[in-house]
Write an enzyme that holds these catalytic residues in place. Sequence first.
Site, PDB file in Angstrom:
ATOM      1  N   CYS A   1      12.523  -5.856  -4.315  1.00 40.65           N
ATOM      2  CA  CYS A   1      13.071  -4.822  -3.448  1.00 40.65           C
ATOM      3  C   CYS A   1      13.064  -5.337  -2.008  1.00 40.65           C
ATOM      4  CB  CYS A   1      12.238  -3.541  -3.552  1.00 40.65           C
ATOM      5  SG  CYS A   1      10.548  -3.718  -2.919  1.00 40.65           S
TER       6      CYS A   1
ATOM      7  N   CYS B   1       5.614  -2.821   3.936  1.00 45.24           N
ATOM      8  CA  CYS B   1       6.969  -2.371   3.630  1.00 45.24           C
ATOM      9  C   CYS B   1       7.367  -1.259   4.596  1.00 45.24           C
ATOM     10  CB  CYS B   1       7.022  -1.853   2.191  1.00 45.24           C
ATOM     11  SG  CYS B   1       8.552  -0.987   1.783  1.00 45.24           S
TER      12      CYS B   1
ATOM     13  N   HIS C   1      -4.709   2.542  -6.257  1.00 39.81           N
ATOM     14  CA  HIS C   1      -3.632   1.698  -5.735  1.00 39.81           C
ATOM     15  C   HIS C   1      -3.822   1.465  -4.233  1.00 39.81           C
ATOM     16  CE1 HIS C   1       0.385   0.171  -4.843  1.00 39.81           C
ATOM     17  NE2 HIS C   1       0.531  -0.017  -6.148  1.00 39.81           N
TER      18      HIS C   1
ATOM     19  N   GLU D   1      -1.707   0.991  -1.821  1.00 42.12           N
ATOM     20  CA  GLU D   1      -0.830   1.795  -0.963  1.00 42.12           C
ATOM     21  C   GLU D   1      -1.415   3.176  -0.743  1.00 42.12           C
ATOM     22  OE1 GLU D   1       3.320   4.258  -1.103  1.00 42.12           O
ATOM     23  OE2 GLU D   1       3.326   2.347  -2.189  1.00 42.12           O
TER      24      GLU D   1
END
Length: 297
Positions: free
Chosen positions: A14, A99, A127, A129
């Site tokens: 991505c 990101c 996780h 993130e």
Amino acid sequence: MSTQVLLAESAGFCMGVSLALGKLDKALENQTSQRIFTYGPIIHNPQVLEYYHGKGVKIIDNWDEPRPGDMVLIRAHGVPLQVEEKLREKNIDILDATCPKVKKAQLLIYKNSAVSDRLLIYGELDHPEVKGLLSYAQCEAFLFENMQEFKKIALAPKDRYCLVSQTTQDRQEFLSIASELKHSQGNEIITLDTICDATKDRQNETIKIAGQVECMFVVGGRNSGNTRRLYQVARKYCPRCLHIETKEEIDPEMVKGCSKVGLTAGASTPNSTIQSIYQYLHRIINSQDPSLTTRRS
């Protein structure tokens, strides 16, 4: 019988992953620092991490390790706010490869949680993130991984709630959760749609392909949250679904008797890996060589 292999156009890196790896490649090309570290794995793909390990990049999880003159690259998933602050106190070079979609989610949480009583985060407990997103909360936060866990949260009447999601979560389930929350009695709701468009498009394409095939392969690191999500989405529409990392995991028996096979990949899966698997599937399902249509030892 000729078997079709349907390859998802959205499969592979991505934008956020491409940007992060591009920054690391440039840092290596123009290296002036003593050492280059990434704070946590830059992305969740074992083969990519092995490649950069060979280039001398070391993964750390302690801000005390870098010395003056070193460079630390903040991974694509981002890091907790407190970690970033500690790193910036040191005499080192900081390269932020978070990101942009994750960074946007962090800032939205910081802003909207300040005017909320409770923050609700739809995401995975362990996780990286999510750990970063939680660090930006300015009110009490509740984390849940699915609708079942969400329904166990006791909603206080008339409290102001802010609902947000990890950027790679299942969009359809998030919308269902948002609808459930909206119909709660007497609550003021702020809904932040932070699931990135690339995740949405990848999941939609996976659903489309999985509904047409007898066997589906989802390629990517087993520690990759977005790849696991793709697998969960795909197997709802194609029960004969497999999550793999490399072509060595494919047994020709897996596709025996199939007229259509689907192939997609997570956001941190290199194109070289995807193409290798795509070509291998073509060989084993269309080859007349008996050795390619029997179980490998």
